[in-house]
Scaffold this motif. Structure first.
Motif, short mmCIF file in Angstrom:
data_model
loop_
_atom_site.label_atom_id
_atom_site.label_comp_id
_atom_site.label_asym_id
_atom_site.label_seq_id
_atom_site.Cartn_x
_atom_site.Cartn_y
_atom_site.Cartn_z
N GLY B 161 -18.95 7.83 4.41
CA GLY B 161 -17.71 7.79 3.63
C GLY B 161 -16.57 7.05 4.31
O GLY B 161 -15.48 6.98 3.77
N LEU B 162 -16.82 6.51 5.48
CA LEU B 162 -15.73 5.86 6.21
C LEU B 162 -15.41 4.50 5.61
O LEU B 162 -16.27 3.84 5.04
N PRO B 163 -14.15 4.08 5.76
CA PRO B 163 -13.81 2.73 5.29
C PRO B 163 -14.65 1.69 6.02
O PRO B 163 -15.10 1.91 7.14
N PHE B 164 -14.82 0.58 5.32
CA PHE B 164 -15.71 -0.46 5.81
C PHE B 164 -15.35 -0.92 7.22
O PHE B 164 -16.22 -1.02 8.10
N GLY B 191 -13.68 -8.17 5.79
CA GLY B 191 -12.98 -7.06 5.16
C GLY B 191 -11.76 -6.57 5.91
O GLY B 191 -11.20 -5.54 5.57
N ALA E 19 -8.43 10.06 -2.68
CA ALA E 19 -8.29 8.71 -2.13
C ALA E 19 -7.13 7.96 -2.77
O ALA E 19 -6.54 7.09 -2.14
N ASN E 39 -7.36 -1.67 5.63
CA ASN E 39 -8.66 -1.02 5.60
C ASN E 39 -8.55 0.43 5.18
O ASN E 39 -7.81 1.19 5.77
N GLY E 40 -9.30 0.79 4.14
CA GLY E 40 -9.29 2.18 3.73
C GLY E 40 -8.08 2.58 2.91
O GLY E 40 -7.85 3.75 2.65
N ALA E 41 -7.29 1.60 2.46
CA ALA E 41 -6.08 1.92 1.72
C ALA E 41 -6.39 2.44 0.33
O ALA E 41 -5.60 3.20 -0.26
N GLY E 42 -7.49 2.04 -0.22
CA GLY E 42 -7.84 2.51 -1.55
C GLY E 42 -8.01 1.40 -2.57
O GLY E 42 -8.05 1.64 -3.77
N THR E 44 -10.67 -0.65 -3.05
CA THR E 44 -11.96 -0.53 -3.71
C THR E 44 -11.97 0.63 -4.69
O THR E 44 -12.43 0.52 -5.82
N THR E 45 -11.37 1.72 -4.24
CA THR E 45 -11.35 2.90 -5.09
C THR E 45 -10.60 2.59 -6.39
O THR E 45 -10.99 3.06 -7.46
N GLN E 85 -17.62 -4.37 -4.08
CA GLN E 85 -17.70 -4.53 -2.62
C GLN E 85 -19.14 -4.27 -2.22
O GLN E 85 -19.78 -3.36 -2.73
N GLU E 162 -12.88 -8.25 -2.84
CA GLU E 162 -13.09 -9.15 -1.69
C GLU E 162 -14.16 -10.20 -1.96
O GLU E 162 -15.18 -10.25 -1.29
N GLN E 195 -8.72 -10.12 1.28
CA GLN E 195 -8.17 -10.08 2.63
C GLN E 195 -7.61 -11.44 3.04
O GLN E 195 -6.78 -11.53 3.93
#
Ligand SMILES: Nc1ncnc2c1ncn2[C@@H]1O[C@H](COP(=O)(O)OP(=O)(O)OP(=O)(O)O)[C@@H](O)[C@H]1O
Ligand SMILES: Nc1ncnc2c1ncn2[C@@H]1O[C@H](COP(=O)(O)OP(=O)(O)OP(=O)(O)O)[C@@H](O)[C@H]1O
Ligand SMILES: CC(C)C[C@H](N)C(=O)O
Ligand SMILES: [Mg+2]
Ligand SMILES: [Mg+2]
Lengths: 292, 265, 337, 382, 237
Positions: B161-164, B191, E19, E39-42, E44-45, E85, E162, E195
C-alpha cells in the motif's frame, strides 16, 4: 499389429470423451482463469435433465435444446448466486467453493435420480461405423460434434469481440473494466457457456458410460489432464490432448509389461507431467513469458 | 579528482564484453561493450526498447546473452546461476518495482541479506543459538539501512500500500542490505517530482561515497543523469551509440537525434 | 534464444498473509494449550480418539499451509505423502517390529525425501499445472499401494492392521489417552518448529518466492532449492501425521488415502486461513466434524448439506478462521481502550 | 429373566450401522436406507418383543479411518448393542480388530469377502451373503465340466472385491488355471469406460469371459461385447446380475445367454410377479419406502439382510446381551426369507459364520433369468 | 465553456485509511488540466475515484450525470478513458489485441481498424511489435501501448496517470504533442497527472496542486508555473 490398431481406435473413441470434456474445461478456464472442479458434476446434472425430459416424453432434439438452454441459464445462475459473492475472495477460497458445489450437485442428483445406471439414447445409433466394429456410429458422431464445437470455440475466442473481452476479463479484471468490459457479466457468461458445453459433453458421453451421478468423476480427471496437456488456452490443444491421452493410456495399458494395466492412469499422468516439464504451457498453449 | 578517475587505468570492476541478446527475431542487444570502474556512477541511457533493462537482466543473469561475456573483477559471471549473483556483489532494483508485496518493509529488506547469511532449515526450525545470534546481528544491520533511507516510519508496514516512490526506496534498501559492490538502478526517478529527484540524486551520491558502491544508473530523467553520472553510455537499437562524459554524450548529434530530440523541434 | 525462464503466468494462487500475522500471541497460545492438555482428562475414550485425529489432521493441514501459505505452491497431493507416512509406520511396526515412536521420525525422513524429489519436476510448474501434477500423485498413490509387486509389504488391497501401543512404564492411563498426549507433544513440537522456520531466513526465502520469484532470485534466494525444500518439509510433516494416523486408526489400506483426503486437507487449510498456522487446528476440526454434522442433518443429502455449510463458511469468512481471529483481536483492542 | 448389554433396554434396541452415503461408493447408501425403512415397519408393527429398534447409521464415505471413527462413536458414544451390516471389505477390516476386542458383534457385514467366516480368530464378526470366492469357484467347476478346452479371459475390478473373486476362480480351476486363462485384465473404478480392456480381451482369443465388474462396468462390458461382435461364453458376477439395473440398460439383446448365479429374487424378473415373497416386498416398499427405486438390487439386499437381523433379535428374546445376540446369530437353522430364491435358506452354526452359502446358476434368456441346475452349496472348502 | 466534469468534496479510502480529504474541482469541456503533487499525495487516488475504482464519497458529475454508484466499466462507456498508473497492460495478449480491447465498446469496425493504424503511426514501434506478447515489451513501449489503448476508446475525457513514466525524452515530447493535438483537434478533455511538470504546464490550460489528499493550489497553468513553491518543487528553477 491388429491389437495395436484396435487399441489406437479404442483410444480415439475414448479420447473423444476426454476431448469433449476438455473443451468445457478450456471454456471455463478462458472465462475465469481457473479450473472448475464441479464442472463434471454440472455436466452430469444437465445430462440428467435431458434424460428426465425424455422420460417425460419430450423428443430427443427438443430435450437437447431445452437442456442446453437450461444449462446455460443454470451456469449463469450459479455464478450469480454462489461465485459473484466470492469475487473478491482469495482464489483458493473459490476453489473451495468449486468443491462445495461438487458435493451439492452430486448429492442432489443422487437423491433425485438414485445411483442405478440409466440408459441414454444416442442420435447417431450404435451400429458399427463404416463396417469397422471398433468404432460405433455414436463414437464417430461424437468425434464429429467435438470437432465442430472446437471450430466454433476457436472462432469465438479468436474472432469475436466478446471472446476477446472474455479473455481480457479473465486475465486482468481491473484493466478489463478500464476498457469498458463488464467483467462480472463476462464471467457469468463464461459459466453459462461452459455449462452448456458441459451439457453437450455429458449428453455425448452418457450413451457410452451410462448415466449415473458418478459418471463424470473419472471423465473430469481425464478432461483436466487432456486440457492441460494440450494447453489450457487452446481449444485445439484440448481436443488433441484428449485423443492423445486416450490413445496413450490404452497403449501403455497394453504394451508396458507387468504394471501396465493397474498403472494406466498414473502412467498417463506421469507422461503429461513430463510433457509439461518440457513445455510448461502445454502442447498448443502460447507460452507466457514473464519479465521484469 | 573523482574516485572514478583514480580508478582509471586499473582493471575495471565490471566489464561488459560484446554482449548480444536475441529474442526470437528481435535483437535486443547487439555487441555491447563497456567498462565500469570502482566508485563510478555510470549512466546508461537510450530510447525505449534500446536494451537497457535487457542488459540489466543479463547482469543479474535473468537472461542469457547469446554471445559475449560479462566479467566481474575479471571473472565471468555467465557460469553462475541467477541466485549466485547477489553474493558476488551485484545488487539491483527493478524498473517496475519488484518487491515482495505481502511482506513488511523490514522483511523485504531482510530478504535482501539472504546472500550474506547462511542457515539451514533444520537450525532455523530449532532456532539454535547461532541462528538467534545471527538474526539479532542481521536485525541491527537491517534497521540501520532502513534508517539510512528514512524508512523508519513505515518499517512495519506491508509494502503493497505504500506510495510508488516509497516502494522504490524500499527496493533500494533491499538491494543495499546485501552490501553490494555494484548497484544496478533501473529508472529510480520514475514517478518522482523535481524536488524528489534532486533528493534521490544526492542519496545515490551519498551511497556511492559512504558505502563504496559503484552504480549503474538507467534513467530517462536527463537532469538526474547529467548531474550525478561520471560517465554515460548511450544505447540505441541494442547497440552502443555513444560513450563519454555526460557533457560529451549530451552533445552527441546521434544521441540528440535518437534520444533527446532537439529543444526546438 | 536466450534461456529466459518461461514461467507460465498465473495470478499468485495464494493470497498471502503478512508474516507477523502468521501466529498466535502468547496468551492465546497458552489458553489453547491448556485446553488441549486438560480436556481429554474429562472425556470418554472415543472423544479422546477424535481429539487425537483432530491433532493429526491439524498437523497435515499445517504442513500444507507451510507449502501453500508459506512458499506459494499449491498441492493436491498431500494424501500421497500422508499415505507414505502411514505405510512406513505400519510396515516398520508390523513387519519389522520397530517401536511405534521410532517409526515416526523414519516416516518423516522418508516423506521429506519423497517430497523433495517430487518437488524437482514440480519446479517447472506453477499454478494450475502444479495442481495437476500433485493431483496426479494423489490419484496414483492408492494404485501404487495396491500393486502386486509391493503386496508382501503393503498387504495390497487388504491393507495392514496395526497394533495400538500401550502407555509405557505401566502408566495407569488408557491407550487412547496415552496416544493423545503422545500426539500432542509431537504436534506442539512441530508447531513450534514450523513457527520458527517461517520466522527465519529460510521462511523468509519461502515467502519471498511466494511473492515474487524473480526478485527473490535476484536477492540470492535459490528458488529451486527452497521450493523443493518447502515440498520436502511439507511432505515430511505430513508423513509424521500419516504415521500417527496409522497408529491411531490401527489400520492402513489404499482406500484410506484417496484424493478425497487431499481435498479435505485443502479445505481444512482454506477454512483455517491460508498461511495462518494456528488456523490448522480449526481447519482440522472443520474436516472432522462438519461432515458428521452434515450427515446428522440429512443422510441422503449429506454431501449437499456439507457443501452448503462450506459455502456458508466461505461466504462469512472468505479468509478463514484467520479473519475471525483478526476481528476478535480488533474487538479486544477496542475493549481494552 | 431380562439381561441387557449397552444398547438394549426394556424399550429399545440400538443397532449401529456404517454406510458410504457420500463419496464414490454412495450407490450403496440405499442398503441402509432400506434397512431403516424396514425397521420402521417393524417398529410400527410393535417392535421386537416389545422393543423398538433404534437404527443409528453413520456415513464413512468408504474411507477406513472414518469407519474406525464411526465404529467407535457407535460403540463408545451411542453405545449401540451391535454394529450391523457395515459395508465394504476395507472398512470392515479396519474395524474388525477393534470390535472383536470390545466384544461387540460385527454382524452380517455387507461384503462377500471370504475372510468373514472365521469364527476362531474373530468370534464377533459374521458375514452374510455367499462369498465371492465360492461363486467364481462354481463358475470354474462349470467350465471344467462343460468346456474343458476353454480359453478364458478375465476382467476384474482392481480392489479387494475383484481380487477375492479372481482368487476363487483360480482356485476353482486348480492346476489348469495357468493353461486355461489367456488374459487377466484389471480396471480401476476411476476409468470412465472399460472399452479398451474388452478390445484387448477379444484380441486375446478368449472364448470364455469372466466378468467381475460392478453394475456400471458390467453394463458397459455387455454392450461393448455386442458392439465389437465378441461372443464368448460370458459369466457375470452376482454383484451385477440385476435385470433392472444392469441387463436392461445394457440392452436385453446384448445380454442373451450370459451365465450368472443368484441367491436373491430379482425384482425385475417377471417370474416372481405373483410370488408372495415379492408381494410382501412391494407392500413394504409402498408403505415404508415409496421413493425407493425397486429395480435397484441393493434395495432387495437391504430388505433381506434386515429380516435376517430381525430374526436374530427375536430369537434373542429378553437376553439382549452381545454374547447372546452373537450366539443366536450363530445358530440360525434353515431360516426362510421371502426374498431368497426357492431352496436357499439361512444357516449358521458355531463353526459356520456364513449365513447364506448357497446359490443357483442362471442363464439370461429373453428378458429374464432362467435358473438351471441344483442349488449349490457354495461354502469354500465346505 | 461548461464544466464537463464536476468533483465536489471527494473523499477516498483504502480500508481504514483515508487517502483523499475532500477534493473539489472541475474540468471544462475541451480543456487540458494537470494535477501536480508529491509522491503519495493522492493523485492516482483522485483518478481512480473518478472511475469508481476505490471506495469514495462525494459528488462526481460528468456532463451533469452523477458518476457515483456507477461501475467502472459504465464510467468508461460514457467516454472516459483512463491510462492507469502501472499501465495495466494485458500482458498475456498481443499488442494488437491490447489495442482492440481499447476499442471493445465501440461498434464501428472500420473506424477501429483505422484507429489502430493511426496508433501505429503515432508509435511506430508498436506496429513493429504488433504480434508480440505485450508483457515482453520494454517498460517504455508498454507505456506507449497504454496511452494508445486509451486513445482507442475515442474518449471525450481522458485521465492520464503519469503518461510520460519511463518514456525517453524524445518520446515524451512526441506524446505531449499528440495529447495537445487530440485536445485541440478532437476536442478531447484531458486531465493529466504528470511529474514532468514543465511540459505539462506548458501544454495545460489549468493546473491543480494536491498535497496529502487536499487541493492546495489551483489556477491557470501560467499562474501555477509562476508560483514560487511550484517552481522550487516541481520545476527546479
Ligand atoms: N522476453 C522478451 N521477448 C521478446 N522481446 C523482448 C523480451 N524482453 C525484451 N524484449 C524486447 O527487447 C527490447 C529491449 O527491451 P528493454 O526492456 O531492454 O528496453 P529498455 O531499454 O529497458 O527500454 P525502456 O526504456 O522502455 O525500459 C524491447 O524492444 C523489447 O520489446
Ligand atoms: N492499495 C493501497 N492500500 C493502502 N493505502 C494506499 C493504497 N494505495 C494508495 N494508498 C495510500 O494512499 C495515499 C495516496 O496514494 P496515491 O497513489 O493516490 O498517491 P499519488 O499521488 O498517486 O502518488 P504516487 O503515484 O507518486 O505514488 C498514499 O498515502 C498511499 O500510501
Ligand atoms: C453386494 C455389495 C453390497 C458388496 C460390495 N460389492 C462390496 O463388497 O463392497
Ligand atoms: Mg527498461
Ligand atoms: Mg500515483
Amino acid at each position: 499389429m491388429e491389437l495395436f490398431i484396435n487399441q489406437v481406435l479404442a483410444g480415439i473413441a475414448t479420447g473423444a470423451i476426454y476431448a469433449c470434456m476438455a473443451l468445457a474445461v478450456v471454456m471455463i478456464y478462458q472465462a475465469i482463469d481457473h479450473l472448475n472442479f464441479a464442472q463434471g458434476e454440472m455436466a452430469m446434472f444437465s445430462t440428467f435433465i435431458a434424460w428426465q425430459l425424455m422420460q417425460w416424453g419430450v423428443p430427443y432434439w427438443w430435450a437437447f435444446l431445452l437442456t442446453l438452454a437450461f444449462s446455460f441459464a443454470g451456469g449463469i445462475a450459479i455464478e450469480r448466486m454462489l461465485f459473484k459473492p466470492l469475487a473478491k475472495a482469495p482464489v483458493l477460497t473459490n476453489v473451495a467453493g468449486f468443491i462445495a458445489l461438487f458435493a451439492i450437485v452430486n448429492s442432489v442428483a443422487g437423491l433425485t435420480w438414485d445411483f442405478t445406471i440409466k440408459q441414454f439414447p444416442t442420435p447417431f445409433g450404435s451400429s458399427p461405423f463404416l463396417g469397422s466394429q471398433l468404432i460405433s456410429t455414436h463414437q464417430a458422431g461424437m468425434i464429429g460434434v467435438t470437432v465442430g464445437l472446437l471450430i466454433l470455440l476457436y472462432l469465438f475466442f479468436q474472432f469475436t469481440r466478446i471472446g476477446l473481452a472474455m479473455r481480457a476479463a479473465a486475465s486482468l479484471p481491473e484493466s478489463a473494466r478500464l476498457v469498458g468490459i463488464n467483467t462480472s457479466w463476462m464471467i457469468a457468461l463464461g459459466w453459462g457457456m461452459a455449462s452448456a458445453i458441459g451439457a453437450i459433453a455429458g449428453i455425448l458421453i452418457a450413451p457410452v458410460v451410462f448415466l449415473e451421478p458418478n459418471m463424470m468423476g473419472g471423465v473430469l480427471i481425464y478432461g483436466f489432464a487432456a486440457a492441460v496437456l494440450g494447453g489450457l488456452t487452446s481449444p485445439l490443444g484440448a481436443v488433441v490432448g484428449g485423443f492423445l491421452v486416450g490413445v496413450f493410456e490404452n497403449l501403455a495399458g497394453t504394451y508396458i509389461p507387468g504394471v501396465g494395466n493397474e498403472l494406466k492412469l498414473p502412467i498417463a499422468l506421469a507422461l503429461i507431467i513430463t510433457v509439461l516439464v518440457l513445455k510448461p504451457a502445454g502442447l498448443f498453449g502460447r507460452p507466457i513469458v514473464k519479465r521484469v | 579528482m573523482t574516485q572514478a578517475q583514480l580508478a582509471q587505468g586499473s582493471s575495471p570492476l565490471l566489464a561488459v564484453r560484446d554482449v548480444s541478446v536475441v529474442f526470437g527475431g528481435i535483437i535486443a542487444l547487439n555487441g555491447v561493450s563497456f567498462d565500469m570502474h570502482k566508485g563510478a556512477i555510470l549512466g546508461l541511457i537510450g530510447p525505449n526498447g534500446a536494451g537497457k533493462t535487457t542488459l540489466f537482466n543479463c547482469l543479474s543473469r535473468l537472461y542469457q546473452p547469446s554471445s559475449g561475456d560479462i566479467l566481474m573483477e575479471g571473472a565471468s559471471i555467465l557460469t553462475r546461476p541467477p541466485h549466485r549473483i547477489a553474493e558476488i556483489g551485484i545488487g539491483r532494483t527493478f524498473q517496475n518495482v519488484a518487491l515482495f508485496p505481502n511482506l513488511s518493509v523490514l522483511d523485504n529488506v531482510r530478504v535482501g541479506t539472504h546472500c550474506r547469511s547462511n542457515s539451514d532449515i533444520i537450525s532455523d526450525s530449532l532456532r539454535l543459538g547461532w541462528v538467534r545470534r545471527g538474526e539479532a546481528e542481521l536485525n541491527k544491520h537491517v534497521h540501520e539501512i532502513v534508517t539510512y533511507l528514512g524508512l523508519d516510519d513505515v518499517a512495519h508496514t506491508i509494502v503493497s500500500g505504500l506510495p510508488f516512490g516509497t516502494q522504490k526506496r524500499v527496493e533500494l534498501a533491499r538491494a543495499l542490505a546485501a552490501d553490494p559492490k555494484i548497484l544496478l538502478l533501473d529508472e529510480p526517478a520514475g514517478g518522482l517530482n523535481h524536488e524528489e529527484v534532486h533528493v534521490l540524486g544526492d542519496l545515490i551520491k551519498r551511497i556511492r561515497d559512504e558505502r563504496h558502491v559503484t552504480v549503474l544508473l538507467v534513467e530517462h530523467h536527463m537532469g538526474l543523469v547529467m548531474s550525478i553520472a561520471d560517465h554515460v553510455v548511450a544505447l540505441n537499437f541494442g547497440r552502443k551509440l555513444a560513450e563519454g562524459t555526460p557533457a560529451q554524450v549530451q552533445a552527441d548529434p546521434d544521441v540528440i537525434k535518437a534520444y533527446l530530440g532537439s529543444k526546438d523541434q | 534464444m536466450s534461456a529466459v525462464e518461461e514461467v507460465t503466468s498465473e495470478a499468485p494462487a495464494v493470497e498471502a498473509v503478512p508474516k507477523r500475522a502468521m501466529t498466535l500471541g502468547y496468551g492465546t497460545s497458552l489458553v489453547v494449550l491448556g485446553l488441549l492438555i486438560i480436556a481429554p482428562m474429562f472425556l470418554k475414550n472415543f472423544f479422546v480418539f477424535q481429539m487425537t485425529m483432530l491433532l493429526i489432521y491439524a498437523l497435515a493441514v499445517l504442513a500444507l499451509n507451510i507449502l501453500t501459505g508459506g512458499s506459494g505452491q499449491f498441492s493436491l497431493g498431500q494424501s500421497a505423502f500422508y499415505a507414505v507416512g502411514a505405510y512406513t509406520s505400519a510396515i516398520l511396526m508390523e513387519h519389522m517390529g520397530v517401536n511405534y515412536a521410532l517409526t515416526l521420525p523414519i516416516a518423516g525422513i522418508i516423506c521429506f525425501g519423497f517430497g523433495f524429489l517430487f518437488g524437482q519436476p514440480a519446479l517447472r510448474l506453477s499454478g494450475i499445472y502444479l495442481a495437476l501434477a500433485t493431483f496426479a500423485l494423489a490419484v496414483a498413490m492408492p494404485q501404487l499401494l495396491k500393486l502386486g509387486f509391493f503386496e508382501h509389504w503393503t498387504g495390497g488391497v487388504q491393507g495392514l492392521v496395526v497394533t495400538k501401543p500401550d502407555a509405557p512404564f505401566g502408566l495407569p492411563i488408557s491407550q487412547d489417552r496415552w496416544l493423545y498426549y503422545f500426539t500432542l507433544v509431537i504436534a506442539i513440537g512441530i508447531y513450534i518448529a514450523s513457527v520458527n522456520l517461517l520466522r527465519s531466513r529460510s521462511g523468509r526465502a519461502f515467502m519471498a518466492i511466494r511473492d515474487n520469484e524473480i526478485a527473490a532470485s535476484a536477492m540470492g534466494v535459490d528458488v529451486a532449492l527452497y521450493k523443493t525444500l518447502a515440498f520436502g518439509v511439507s511432505a515430511g510433516i505430513t508423513g509424521v501425521a500419516g504415521g500417527l494416523g496409522a497408529i491411531a486408526v490401527q489400520f492402513v489400506a489404499p482406500d484410506g488415502y484417496t484424493i478425497t483426503l487431499a481435498i479435505s486437507l485443502f479445505l481444512g487449510m482454506v477454512v483455517g486461513g491460508v498461511g495462518w498456522l494456528p488456523g490448522s487446528i480449526v481447519g482440522s476440526a472443520f474436516i472432522i466434524f462438519v461432515p458428521n454434522i452434515a450427515e446428522h442433518i440429512s443422510k441422503g443429502l449429506s454431501g449437499a448439506v456439507f457443501g452448503v455449510l462450506l459455502f456458508l463458511v466461505i461466504f462469512l469468512v472468505p479468509h478463514g478462521a484467520r479473519q475471525v481471529a483478526i476481528v476478535a483481536q480488533q474487538l479486544i483492542g477496542k475493549l481494552k481502550k | 429373566q431380562k439381561k441387557y448389554d449397552p444398547g438394549a433396554s426394556d424399550t429399545e434396541i440400538k443397532i449401529g450401522n456404517i454406510m458410504p452415503y457420500s463419496g464414490p461408493a454412495s450407490a450403496y447408501g440405499v442398503i441402509a436406507k432400506t434397512e431403516e425403512a424396514y425397521f420402521k415397519k417393524i417398529n410400527a408393527e410393535g417392535g421386537i418383543n416389545g422393543r423398538k429398534i433404534n437404527f443409528i447409521s453413520y456415513d464413512d464415505a468408504y474411507s477406513p479411518p472414518k469407519t474406525v471413527e464411526q465404529a467407535r462413536k457407535l460403540v463408545e458414544s451411542d453405545e449401540a448393542l451391535i454394529v450391523f451390516n457395515p459395508l465394504g471389505t476395507p472398512p470392515n477390516t479396519a474395524i474388525q480388530k477393534y470390535l472383536n476386542s470390545k466384544k461387540v458383534p460385527q454382524l452380517f457385514v455387507a461384503t462377500g469377502a471370504t475372510k468373514w467366516n472365521d469364527p476362531k480368530s474373530f468370534p464377533w464378526t459374521m458375514g452374510w451373503q455367499p462369498n465371492y470366492q465360492s461363486e467364481t469357484q462354481i463358475y470354474a467347476k462349470y467350465i471344467l465340466k462343460n468346456k474343458p478346452d476353454a480359453k478364458i479371459g478375465i476382467l476384474y475390478q482392481n480392489d479387494d472385491y475383484g481380487k477375492d473373486y479372481l482368487k476363487g476362480f483360480k482356485d476353482g480351476l486348480g492346476a489348469k488355471a495357468a493353461s486355461m486363462i489367456v488374459l487377466e485384465e484389471s480396471y480401476e473404478v476411476s476409468e470412465p469406460t472399460i472399452d479398451s480392456h474388452i478390445v484387448k480381451l477379444k484380441a486375446s482369443g478368449a472364448d470364455v469371459f469372466i466378468n467381475i465388474t460392478t453394475p456400471k462396468f458390467a453394463a458397459q462390458a455387455i454392450k461393448k461385447n455386442a458392439e465389437i461382435g465378441w461372443k464368448p461364453l460370458h459369466f457375470l458376477n452376482n454383484v451385477s446380475a440385476s435385470i433392472g439395473s444392469v441387463m436392461k440398460p445394457a440392452g436385453f439383446e446384448n445380454a442373451q445367454d450370459i451365465i450368472s448365479s443368484n441367491y436373491l429374487k430379482d425384482t425385475s424378473d417377471p417370474e416372481w410377479k405373483n410370488d408372495p415373497g415379492m408381494k410382501a416386498f412391494d407392500e413394504f416398499l409402498a408403505k415404508y419406502y415409496p421413493e425407493a427405486n425397486r429395480i435397484d438390487s441393493f434395495v432387495m439386499y437391504g430388505y433381506t439382510v434386515a429380516q435376517g437381523l430381525v430374526h436374530v433379535l427375536k430369537a434373542s428374546g429378553d437376553n439382549l446381551t452381545r454374547e447372546n445376540v452373537m450366539k443366536q446369530a450363530a445358530s440360525i437353522k434353515g431360516l426362510e426369507i421371502g426374498s431368497l430364491l426357492p431352496g436357499i435358506r439361512v444357516n449358521t452354526s458355531a463353526t459356520d459364520f456364513a449365513p447364506i452359502s448357497a446359490v443357483q446358476l442362471q442363464k439370461f434368456k429373453g428378458e429374464t433369468w432362467e435358473r438351471f441346475g441344483e442349488v449349490i452349496d457354495a461354502e469354500v472348502g465346505g | 465553456m461548461t464544466a464537463m466534469l464536476n468533483v465536489k468534496d471527494l473523499r477516498a479510502y483504502y480500508g481504514q485509511v483515508q487517502a483523499l480529504h475532500g477534493l473539489s474541482f472541475s474540468l471544462n469541456e475541451g480543456s487540458l488540466t494537470t494535477l501536480l503533487g508529491a509522491n503519495g499525495a493522492g493523485k492516482t487516488t483522485t483518478l481512480r475515484a473518478i472511475c469508481n475504482m476505490v471506495r469514495s464519497t462525494g459528488a462526481i458529475e460528468f456532463e451533469g450525470k452523477p458518476l457515483s454508484g456507477q461501475s467502472t466499466e459504465n464510467v468508461v462507456r460514457l467516454g472516459i478513458a483512463h491510462v492507469p498508473q502501472g499501465r495495466g497492460t494485458f500482458t498475456t495478449m498481443t499488442v494488437e489485441e491490447n489495442l482492440q480491447l481499447g476499442a471493445i465498446t465501440r461498434n464501428d469496425k472500420k473506424g477501429v481498424v483505422a484507429d489502430i493504424e493511426r496508433m501505429y503511426e503515432h508509435f511506430p514501434v508498436l506496429k513493429e511489435r504488433h504480434t508480440q506478447q505485450a508483457g515482453t515489451l520494454s517498460g517504455g513501449e508498454q507505456q506507449m501501448l497504454a496511452v494508445a489503448r486509451a486513445l482507442m476508446l475515442r474518449p471525450r475525457l481522458m485521465l492520464l496517470d503519469e503518461p510520460s513514466f519511463g518514456l525517453a525524452p524524445l518520446i515524451v515530447r512526441e506524446l505531449f504533442n499528440i495529447l495537445g493535438k487530440i485536445n485541440r483537434e478532437d476536442k478531447v478533455t484531458i486531465l493529466v497527472v504528470e511529474q514532468n511538470a514543465q511540459l505539462a504546464l506548458e501544454l495545460a490550460d489549468k493546473a491543480y496542486v494536491i498535497e496529502t489528499g487536499r487541493i492546495v493550489m489551483s489556477g491557470s497553468a501560467a499562474e501555477i508555473a509562476n508560483n514560487e513553491d511550484v517552481r522550487k518543487s516541481y520545476l527546479g528553477y
